[in-house]
Motif scaffolding. Structure first.
Motif, PDB file in Angstrom:
ATOM      1  N   GLY A 132       0.795  -1.215   0.000  1.00 24.51           N
ATOM      2  CA  GLY A 132       0.000   0.000   0.000  1.00 24.51           C
ATOM      3  C   GLY A 132       0.829   1.267   0.000  1.00 24.51           C
ATOM      4  O   GLY A 132       0.379   2.313   0.481  1.00 24.51           O
ATOM      5  N   ILE A 133       2.049   1.178  -0.538  1.00 19.48           N
ATOM      6  CA  ILE A 133       2.931   2.352  -0.589  1.00 19.48           C
ATOM      7  C   ILE A 133       2.518   3.251  -1.739  1.00 19.48           C
ATOM      8  O   ILE A 133       2.369   2.795  -2.874  1.00 19.48           O
ATOM      9  CB  ILE A 133       4.400   1.910  -0.765  1.00 19.48           C
ATOM     10  N   ASP A 134       2.299   4.524  -1.439  1.00 20.79           N
ATOM     11  CA  ASP A 134       1.831   5.472  -2.451  1.00 20.79           C
ATOM     12  C   ASP A 134       3.014   6.190  -3.099  1.00 20.79           C
ATOM     13  O   ASP A 134       3.650   7.035  -2.482  1.00 20.79           O
ATOM     14  CB  ASP A 134       0.885   6.484  -1.804  1.00 20.79           C
ATOM     15  N   LEU A 135       3.302   5.819  -4.336  1.00 20.13           N
ATOM     16  CA  LEU A 135       4.335   6.505  -5.115  1.00 20.13           C
ATOM     17  C   LEU A 135       3.720   7.272  -6.286  1.00 20.13           C
ATOM     18  O   LEU A 135       4.410   7.583  -7.254  1.00 20.13           O
ATOM     19  CB  LEU A 135       5.365   5.491  -5.644  1.00 20.13           C
ATOM     20  N   SER A 136       2.419   7.571  -6.137  1.00 16.41           N
ATOM     21  CA  SER A 136       1.716   8.214  -7.253  1.00 16.41           C
ATOM     22  C   SER A 136       2.238   9.610  -7.545  1.00 16.41           C
ATOM     23  O   SER A 136       2.110  10.113  -8.664  1.00 16.41           O
ATOM     24  CB  SER A 136       0.206   8.264  -6.960  1.00 16.41           C
ATOM     25  N   THR A 137       2.838  10.244  -6.544  1.00 14.70           N
ATOM     26  CA  THR A 137       3.343  11.608  -6.756  1.00 14.70           C
ATOM     27  C   THR A 137       4.742  11.613  -7.369  1.00 14.70           C
ATOM     28  O   THR A 137       5.290  12.675  -7.625  1.00 14.70           O
ATOM     29  CB  THR A 137       3.372  12.377  -5.422  1.00 14.70           C
ATOM     30  N   ILE A 138       5.318  10.435  -7.555  1.00 15.76           N
ATOM     31  CA  ILE A 138       6.685  10.335  -8.072  1.00 15.76           C
ATOM     32  C   ILE A 138       6.648   9.746  -9.475  1.00 15.76           C
ATOM     33  O   ILE A 138       5.942   8.771  -9.741  1.00 15.76           O
ATOM     34  CB  ILE A 138       7.557   9.444  -7.161  1.00 15.76           C
ATOM     35  N   MET A 139       7.393  10.336 -10.395  1.00 12.85           N
ATOM     36  CA  MET A 139       7.482   9.825 -11.759  1.00 12.85           C
ATOM     37  C   MET A 139       8.333   8.561 -11.772  1.00 12.85           C
ATOM     38  O   MET A 139       9.466   8.563 -11.299  1.00 12.85           O
ATOM     39  CB  MET A 139       8.094  10.884 -12.681  1.00 12.85           C
ATOM     40  N   THR A 140       7.791   7.461 -12.266  1.00 14.70           N
ATOM     41  CA  THR A 140       8.515   6.188 -12.300  1.00 14.70           C
ATOM     42  C   THR A 140       8.528   5.638 -13.722  1.00 14.70           C
ATOM     43  O   THR A 140       7.621   5.876 -14.512  1.00 14.70           O
ATOM     44  CB  THR A 140       7.857   5.146 -11.370  1.00 14.70           C
ATOM     45  N   ARG A 141       9.605   4.890 -14.018  1.00 14.06           N
ATOM     46  CA  ARG A 141       9.728   4.215 -15.306  1.00 14.06           C
ATOM     47  C   ARG A 141      10.319   2.824 -15.079  1.00 14.06           C
ATOM     48  O   ARG A 141      11.050   2.595 -14.109  1.00 14.06           O
ATOM     49  CB  ARG A 141      10.625   5.015 -16.254  1.00 14.06           C
ATOM     50  N   ALA A 142       9.993   1.902 -15.975  1.00 13.46           N
ATOM     51  CA  ALA A 142      10.417   0.512 -15.807  1.00 13.46           C
ATOM     52  C   ALA A 142      11.921   0.336 -15.991  1.00 13.46           C
ATOM     53  O   ALA A 142      12.561  -0.451 -15.295  1.00 13.46           O
ATOM     54  CB  ALA A 142       9.668  -0.395 -16.776  1.00 13.46           C
ATOM     55  N   THR A 143      12.504   1.070 -16.919  1.00 18.10           N
ATOM     56  CA  THR A 143      13.931   0.904 -17.219  1.00 18.10           C
ATOM     57  C   THR A 143      14.639   2.247 -17.201  1.00 18.10           C
ATOM     58  O   THR A 143      14.012   3.313 -17.297  1.00 18.10           O
ATOM     59  CB  THR A 143      14.135   0.254 -18.599  1.00 18.10           C
TER      60      THR A 143
END
Length: 292
Positions: free
Chosen positions: A256-267
């Protein structure tokens, strides 16, 4: 101070006075003969330590300080013992080598006293006094040695952390931090400090934190990442986290960790492509001819 102790103290000081160089030479020879050193301390360094410490012992005995406190409270002697211990610690010598050096100094001092008197009672009193004096010096030496080694270990650990968290320039105004292994509080602090300094030095506008080499992401790791991202944003830069593998994505979702405010990419390549877009800025609007 009892009268017998005062007499013994004067006897030892008189035996040493005027023979500082001879006692220092004898102490150096004893250390070399005992092979107490591993080779980290040269003979010239031993001689310099011996001259300083033996001279300080004489002035310490001449002071009014109690014999048990001379090594710790007499400034000159305290400094000489401390410098010796720190030099031994930095040179890689063991605590055993330092302890043997103190024992060798006792022998050198007793030999000097024996040459000044043959009275068994005086020799016994002098031996007790020398033991008390150098036992205090030995305790101070050991404490200083331990503190010195701990400081060296802390500094080396810090250097290893910095080597394991490099900040590299990936593109114009784009920095990358490839993380490998566990991300704990100490390492997060090093990452944050190095990254923020690099952003300022290189005027970067995007930072990529790649966690491909991080085996697991739990709540603590996620909190560390979010702290770093927030610090980067306070510097006016964007932050992208790359290397979100399927198992890590599932773990983050399950916790349930909220990382919605952080831009993430797979590679990392995806993150770099996004960073290039961010640094390119908006395309210029083409000029439209005015209608007549």
């Amino acid at each position: 101070m009892s009268s017998s102790e005062a007499v013994a103290r004067k006897r030892v000081a008189d035996a040493m006075r005027g023979r500082v160089e001879e006692i220092a030479d004898r102490w150096v020879r004893l250390q070399v003969q005992q092979a107490a050193l591993s080779g980290g301390t040269s003979e010239s360094e031993l001689r310099e330590e011996a001259d300083t410490l033996v001279a300080a012992l004489v002035t310490g005995l001449d002071s009014a300080l109690p014999i048990d406190r001379v090594a710790t409270s007499h400034a000159e002697l305290n400094r000489a013992v401390t410098d010796l211990s720190l030099n031994r610690a930095r040179g890689g010598e063991s605590p055993t080598a330092t302890a043997l050096a103190v024992l060798a100094l006792k022998e050198a001092l007793l030999e000097a006293v024996q040459e000044s008197t043959q009275d068994s009672g005086e020799l016994f009193s002098a031996a007790l006094l020398i033991n008390r004096l150098l036992d205090g010096a030995g305790a101070l030496s050991f404490d200083t040695y331990v503190e010195g080694r701990e400081e060296i270990i802390r500094r080396q650990s810090r250097q290893l952390l910095e080597l394991s968290t490099p900040v590299v320039r990936l593109w114009r105004q784009v920095l990358g931090v490839p993380l490998i292994g566990t991300l704990d509080t100490a390492r997060t602090q090093v990452v944050m400090e190095n990254l923020l300094q690099a952003i300022q030095d290189q005027e970067a506008t995007v930072a990529i934190i790649d966690i491909t080499g991080v085996p697991t992401v739990d709540t603590a790791v996620a909190q560390h990442l979010m702290q770093t991202v927030n610090a980067v944003r306070l510097m006016g830069a964007d932050c992208i986290i790359s290397g979100i593998r399927p198992p890590i994505a599932q773990t983050i979702a399950q916790l349930g960790i909220d990382l919605s405010t952080i831009m993430t990419r797979a590679t990392l390549s995806d993150a770099l492509s996004e960073a290039i877009k961010l640094t390119a800025g908006p395309l210029p609007t083409p000029d439209v001819p005015a209608s007549r």
